[in-house]
Design a protein around this motif. Sequence first.
Motif, PDB file in Angstrom:
ATOM      1  N   PRO A  17     -20.346 -38.679  23.979  1.00 41.01           N
ATOM      2  CA  PRO A  17     -21.489 -37.897  24.465  1.00 41.01           C
ATOM      3  C   PRO A  17     -21.402 -36.469  23.925  1.00 41.01           C
ATOM      4  CG  PRO A  17     -20.372 -39.012  26.260  1.00 41.01           C
ATOM      5  CD  PRO A  17     -19.507 -39.152  25.062  1.00 41.01           C
ATOM      6  N   GLY A  18     -22.569 -35.875  23.716  1.00 45.42           N
ATOM      7  CA  GLY A  18     -22.588 -34.578  23.042  1.00 45.42           C
ATOM      8  C   GLY A  18     -22.947 -33.421  23.946  1.00 45.42           C
ATOM      9  N   ALA A  19     -23.925 -32.641  23.449  1.00 44.14           N
ATOM     10  CA  ALA A  19     -24.288 -31.371  24.097  1.00 44.14           C
ATOM     11  C   ALA A  19     -25.328 -31.582  25.204  1.00 44.14           C
ATOM     12  CB  ALA A  19     -24.827 -30.413  23.038  1.00 44.14           C
ATOM     13  N   ARG A  20     -25.956 -30.486  25.604  1.00 41.47           N
ATOM     14  CA  ARG A  20     -26.918 -30.549  26.707  1.00 41.47           C
ATOM     15  C   ARG A  20     -28.301 -31.014  26.243  1.00 41.47           C
ATOM     16  NH1 ARG A  20     -25.620 -26.218  28.687  1.00 41.47           N
ATOM     17  NH2 ARG A  20     -24.735 -26.701  30.708  1.00 41.47           N
ATOM     18  N   GLU A  24     -29.590 -29.678  20.215  1.00 40.85           N
ATOM     19  CA  GLU A  24     -28.219 -29.211  19.976  1.00 40.85           C
ATOM     20  C   GLU A  24     -27.362 -30.238  19.236  1.00 40.85           C
ATOM     21  OE1 GLU A  24     -27.240 -28.137  24.109  1.00 40.85           O
ATOM     22  OE2 GLU A  24     -27.153 -26.032  23.485  1.00 40.85           O
ATOM     23  N   GLY A  25     -27.830 -31.455  19.172  1.00 39.09           N
ATOM     24  CA  GLY A  25     -27.060 -32.459  18.439  1.00 39.09           C
ATOM     25  C   GLY A  25     -27.276 -33.853  18.985  1.00 39.09           C
ATOM     26  N   PRO A  62     -18.217 -33.798  28.076  1.00 39.40           N
ATOM     27  CA  PRO A  62     -18.343 -32.349  28.167  1.00 39.40           C
ATOM     28  C   PRO A  62     -19.241 -31.981  29.347  1.00 39.40           C
ATOM     29  CG  PRO A  62     -19.451 -33.202  26.213  1.00 39.40           C
ATOM     30  CD  PRO A  62     -18.900 -34.370  26.933  1.00 39.40           C
ATOM     31  N   SER A  63     -19.002 -30.825  29.910  1.00 39.32           N
ATOM     32  CA  SER A  63     -19.801 -30.359  31.038  1.00 39.32           C
ATOM     33  C   SER A  63     -21.266 -30.198  30.645  1.00 39.32           C
ATOM     34  CB  SER A  63     -19.219 -29.027  31.533  1.00 39.32           C
ATOM     35  OG  SER A  63     -20.050 -28.465  32.506  1.00 39.32           O
ATOM     36  N   SER A  64     -21.520 -29.836  29.398  1.00 39.28           N
ATOM     37  CA  SER A  64     -22.897 -29.652  28.929  1.00 39.28           C
ATOM     38  C   SER A  64     -23.665 -30.974  29.013  1.00 39.28           C
ATOM     39  CB  SER A  64     -22.920 -29.116  27.498  1.00 39.28           C
ATOM     40  OG  SER A  64     -22.095 -29.911  26.669  1.00 39.28           O
ATOM     41  N   ILE A  66     -22.985 -33.543  31.049  1.00 40.08           N
ATOM     42  CA  ILE A  66     -23.131 -33.875  32.476  1.00 40.08           C
ATOM     43  C   ILE A  66     -24.256 -33.031  33.089  1.00 40.08           C
ATOM     44  CG2 ILE A  66     -21.965 -33.904  34.719  1.00 40.08           C
ATOM     45  CD1 ILE A  66     -20.894 -35.976  32.706  1.00 40.08           C
TER      46      ILE A  66
ATOM     47  N   TRP B 155     -12.882 -26.709  33.070  1.00 42.25           N
ATOM     48  CA  TRP B 155     -13.580 -27.716  32.247  1.00 42.25           C
ATOM     49  C   TRP B 155     -15.025 -27.288  31.985  1.00 42.25           C
ATOM     50  CZ3 TRP B 155     -17.426 -30.922  34.707  1.00 42.25           C
ATOM     51  CH2 TRP B 155     -17.964 -31.923  33.875  1.00 42.25           C
ATOM     52  N   THR B 159     -16.314 -26.563  28.163  1.00 43.91           N
ATOM     53  CA  THR B 159     -17.216 -27.558  27.566  1.00 43.91           C
ATOM     54  C   THR B 159     -18.666 -27.439  28.013  1.00 43.91           C
ATOM     55  OG1 THR B 159     -16.868 -29.228  29.303  1.00 43.91           O
ATOM     56  CG2 THR B 159     -15.283 -29.197  27.493  1.00 43.91           C
TER      57      THR B 159
END
Lengths: 109, 200
Positions: A17-20, A24-25, A62-64, A66, B155, B159
């Motif tokens: 999984p990538g960005a938000r 962004e990707g 990544p948190s972005s 989520i 975290w 990220t």
Amino acid sequence: MKVTQSIDIAKEFSSKPGARYKYEGDFSGQLFLESLLLPKFDKAVQEGGKVLIILDDVLGYPSSFISGSFGKLSIDKGADQVLKHLEFESKNQMRIDKIISEIQNPKKK
Amino acid sequence: MKTIRILVLIIVFALGGLSGFFVKNFPFIRWNTEVKIYEVFQVCSTLFIGIAIPFFIKKWIEDKRQLKNALIEECKETLTEIKRIRTKFEGCYSNNSISASDKDEILILFSDADLKVQNLKENFTLAFKGESKIGIVGIKENTVNAINNSYISYWKTVTGGSLMNSNYTRIDNDLLKSQKSDFSSVEKAIKQAIIFIHTI
């Protein structure tokens, strides 16, 4: 409440999984929300059931990602509603805790 | 171990009996046959202490010490695991670049750290499960929450921003500062847990 829908993120979306946002990707949280999470969530709500989210076999979250998916869903639908209709499965309990933390306190960006 | 204890008890009683037999039948030493009750109690309690301390009390102290040491070791290992993320992140800052594979590695390191943090939380809770003193229970819960919350915050900082953006190829100063600050919070929470364990 019964599980009426399921999403295996690694198999049905991506193991990375990538960005938000989509701009962004690849494999962004926004793409996951629009293509999988939201449609299945709405269906589960209609059916009076839950969506089982399988989190394993993924490199990491990544948190972005989520925030762009579960966090956004929480902002739109309300944390209680989201937690009522989602169920998580993972060998890594911290992954589940992180997602629940984001749902309960979504970051508005 | 149990067999040895029983054997020692039998030997002590046998020796006691033998001593009594020799004293009675071969009076090399003349004993005062008037025995006061407190003297009997004194001898029995001395014998009891002599047996109880090595076998029971010492073992209990040793078990408790080993449990604390194991938990402290677990805290240190968890911190070492999280430090790997900091090392990788700051390495990318020093190199003035961060690639897609660097970002993947950071996510993998977080997954590894997740498991360590989860184990630590569970073992911490288990170790103090029987503890009933309100103060200690409260501190234990605060300690576990502090570790959990500071780690999740770390975290989110690393990220949650621009890091995963495919166009983000160099770590900026603001993100570096935030990362250092949040790492310090995790480090503090774990070190405070170690202090707490020492004071129990």
